[in-house]
Enzyme design. Structure first.
Site, PDB file in Angstrom:
ATOM      1  N   THR A  46     -57.416 -39.052  -9.416  1.00  0.00           N
ATOM      2  CA  THR A  46     -57.649 -37.991  -8.438  1.00  0.00           C
ATOM      3  C   THR A  46     -59.144 -37.724  -8.334  1.00  0.00           C
ATOM      4  OG1 THR A  46     -57.639 -36.077  -9.944  1.00  0.00           O
ATOM      5  CG2 THR A  46     -55.495 -36.971  -9.287  1.00  0.00           C
ATOM      6  N   CYS A  47     -59.487 -36.674  -7.615  1.00  0.00           N
ATOM      7  CA  CYS A  47     -60.904 -36.382  -7.399  1.00  0.00           C
ATOM      8  C   CYS A  47     -61.611 -35.928  -8.669  1.00  0.00           C
ATOM      9  CB  CYS A  47     -61.062 -35.322  -6.313  1.00  0.00           C
ATOM     10  SG  CYS A  47     -60.287 -33.748  -6.706  1.00  0.00           S
ATOM     11  N   ARG A  49     -60.192 -36.786 -12.059  1.00  0.00           N
ATOM     12  CA  ARG A  49     -59.684 -37.407 -13.281  1.00  0.00           C
ATOM     13  C   ARG A  49     -59.172 -38.821 -13.046  1.00  0.00           C
ATOM     14  NH1 ARG A  49     -57.144 -34.670 -16.400  1.00  0.00           N
ATOM     15  NH2 ARG A  49     -57.716 -32.657 -15.489  1.00  0.00           N
ATOM     16  N   SER A 109     -57.471 -28.776 -14.546  1.00  0.00           N
ATOM     17  CA  SER A 109     -58.161 -29.085 -13.295  1.00  0.00           C
ATOM     18  C   SER A 109     -59.522 -28.406 -13.225  1.00  0.00           C
ATOM     19  CB  SER A 109     -57.303 -28.641 -12.100  1.00  0.00           C
ATOM     20  OG  SER A 109     -56.076 -29.324 -12.077  1.00  0.00           O
ATOM     21  N   GLN A 120     -49.918 -34.891  -6.721  1.00  0.00           N
ATOM     22  CA  GLN A 120     -50.626 -36.132  -7.048  1.00  0.00           C
ATOM     23  C   GLN A 120     -49.964 -36.849  -8.224  1.00  0.00           C
ATOM     24  OE1 GLN A 120     -54.360 -34.223  -7.714  1.00  0.00           O
ATOM     25  NE2 GLN A 120     -55.134 -34.610  -5.645  1.00  0.00           N
ATOM     26  N   GLY A 189     -60.174 -36.283   8.631  1.00  0.00           N
ATOM     27  CA  GLY A 189     -59.044 -36.740   7.829  1.00  0.00           C
ATOM     28  C   GLY A 189     -57.746 -36.175   8.366  1.00  0.00           C
ATOM     29  N   THR A 190     -56.662 -36.887   8.152  1.00  0.00           N
ATOM     30  CA  THR A 190     -55.367 -36.446   8.680  1.00  0.00           C
ATOM     31  C   THR A 190     -54.256 -36.561   7.639  1.00  0.00           C
ATOM     32  OG1 THR A 190     -55.045 -38.687   9.574  1.00  0.00           O
ATOM     33  CG2 THR A 190     -55.893 -37.007  11.078  1.00  0.00           C
ATOM     34  N   TYR A 193     -54.093 -33.562   2.377  1.00  0.00           N
ATOM     35  CA  TYR A 193     -55.210 -32.686   2.002  1.00  0.00           C
ATOM     36  C   TYR A 193     -55.794 -32.017   3.239  1.00  0.00           C
ATOM     37  CZ  TYR A 193     -58.171 -31.356  -1.909  1.00  0.00           C
ATOM     38  OH  TYR A 193     -58.771 -30.651  -2.921  1.00  0.00           O
TER      39      TYR A 193
END
Length: 414
Positions: A46-47, A49, A109, A120, A189-190, A193
């Site tokens: 993930t962003c 980890r 987090s 996630q 972005g679509t 998120y």
């Protein structure tokens, strides 16, 4: 046994995590295929980890499994092996469950209690299952982790304020945005998120939201979420007060950003969506994950003691269950073997399916209470009493715990 290799925002830089986030999921199969030591693998990237959860045969396989993981991830991402070794913390046995349960509950987090991590984690496991890299031990681990995450969020207020990186970023951005209701915001972005971002923007009163997608999905996304689709990136940026990027597919460069007016750019992507050089442009301020992380340990985002207690209790219960599981499996096998023999005799005497189903139901009823009692004893530290009683009553001796963990093809580990 279970093993976890973790590099996260506490012990690794965002640049390293950035590179791993792209390559790690694709390299998961290399951890299992052709390996004599790794029976299963789930990789969560993930962003903030990178984590590899491994099912290995035993303690002697820890170092080979670690080296196999470092090699596979280094080859796929271009990260220097030594740099990756320095960043990774290795957990094993019961510590793996406690860590994953805490991760899934949002306790590890950048923003404690953030909502995205549970999804996630689920998607990482689903991908591993689709790719055939899971094992029965990892199945149980991730199912318990998902259950613990739900229990923590239900029983505590850890997720009660919609905590997420998006919302923290908007909180930080509020000192730069005079009036959210008048702000023109472009979302690049679509994916899911982006949908979360739009919800957070609307909570702040933003009504003018546009969306851009390099993959041509903006029109469909905009129709679904009631925002305006943009076709040309540079023009869309030029017409926005705030730009928020949350996509894995596009990088905004200095050439994409008109320099005539003041503008805030928020980069939530990993890999990063915005070239750091954009921050050097006149009138542009860039908030990226590194900047956001510096501000994350705010008091209102800290987990409650209740949440951590629930995770600890869940991890202890999981460990106890794993200790007594071989004995429960042995009891079930003993009962089901006797059941199969009895069903065969009954059918030979002309019994119908109603009788057969009644026998199966009776076996299930008889097994229920001993199984519950076994787990209760295990959680009290008395698992050996159940195992001893099983041997004394039925002459049943459980297989060693190391053998109980199945390989991916369903056969017992040698």
């Amino acid at each position: 046994m279970l093993l976890c290799l973790t590099a996260n925002h506490r012990n690794a830089g965002f640049d390293l995590l950035d590179r791993l986030s792209v390559a790690a999921p694709e390299a998961t199969a290399h951890l299992v295929n052709g390996s004599d030591t790794v029976d299963g693998a789930v990789v969560l990237a993930t962003c903030n980890r990178f984590e590899a959860y491994l099912d290995i045969d035993g303690p002697d396989d820890v170092l080979p499994a670690v080296e196999r993981t470092v090699t596979a991830m280094s080859d796929a991402s271009g990260v220097d092996p030594e740099e990756l070794r320095d960043a990774i913390t290795v957990l094993r046995g019961e510590d793996v469950a406690h860590h994953l349960f805490a991760v899934g509950s949002g306790l590890e987090s950048v923003v404690v209690g953030e909502e995205e991590i549970a999804g996630q984690m689920r998607r990482a496991f689903d991908r591993a299952r689709t790719d055939g890299t899971t094992s029965s031990a990892l199945e149980r681990l991730f199912q318990h982790a998902a259950r613990t995450s739900r229990e923590v969020r239900t029983a505590t207020d850890i997720g009660g304020k919609g905590r997420s990186l998006v919302r923290l970023a908007l909180e930080l951005a509020s000192s730069r945005v005079t009036d959210w209701s008048a702000a023109r915001v472009l979302v690049v972005g679509t994916g899911q998120y982006a949908a979360t971002t739009i919800a957070a923007l609307r909570d702040r009163g933003v009504s003018d939201v546009r969306v851009y997608s390099a993959t041509g999905r903006a029109a469909r996304f905009s129709a679904r979420y009631g925002v305006r689709a943009e076709r040309e990136l540079s023009a869309a940026i030029g017409d926005a007060d705030v730009v928020i990027t949350c996509t894995a597919r596009y990088t905004i460069t200095v050439d994409d950003v008109p320099d005539e007016s003041r503008r805030l750019v928020i980069d939530l992507g990993l890999p990063r969506n915005v070239d750091p050089a954009v921050a050097t442009l006149p009138n542009v301020e860039l908030l990226d994950l590194e900047v956001i992380a510096l501000h994350a340990p705010l008091a209102e985002f800290r987990a409650t003691d209740d949440a951590r207690t629930l995770v600890q209790n869940a991890a202890s219960a999981y460990a106890a269950d794993q200790e007594v599981t071989p004995a429960i499996v042995a009891l079930r096998k003993h009962v089901f073997d006797a059941l199969d023999a009895e069903i065969a005799r009954a059918r030979a005497k002309g019994a119908d399916e109603t009788t057969v189903e009644s026998l199966r139901h009776l076996a299930g009823v008889l097994l229920h209470t001993p199984s519950v009692r076994a787990r209760e004893l295990a959680r009290e530290g008395r698992a050996e009493e159940f195992t001893a009683g099983l041997e004394a009553l039925f002459g049943v001796v459980p297989e060693p715990r190391e053998v109980e963990s199945d390989r991916r093809d369903g056969t017992a580990s040698a």
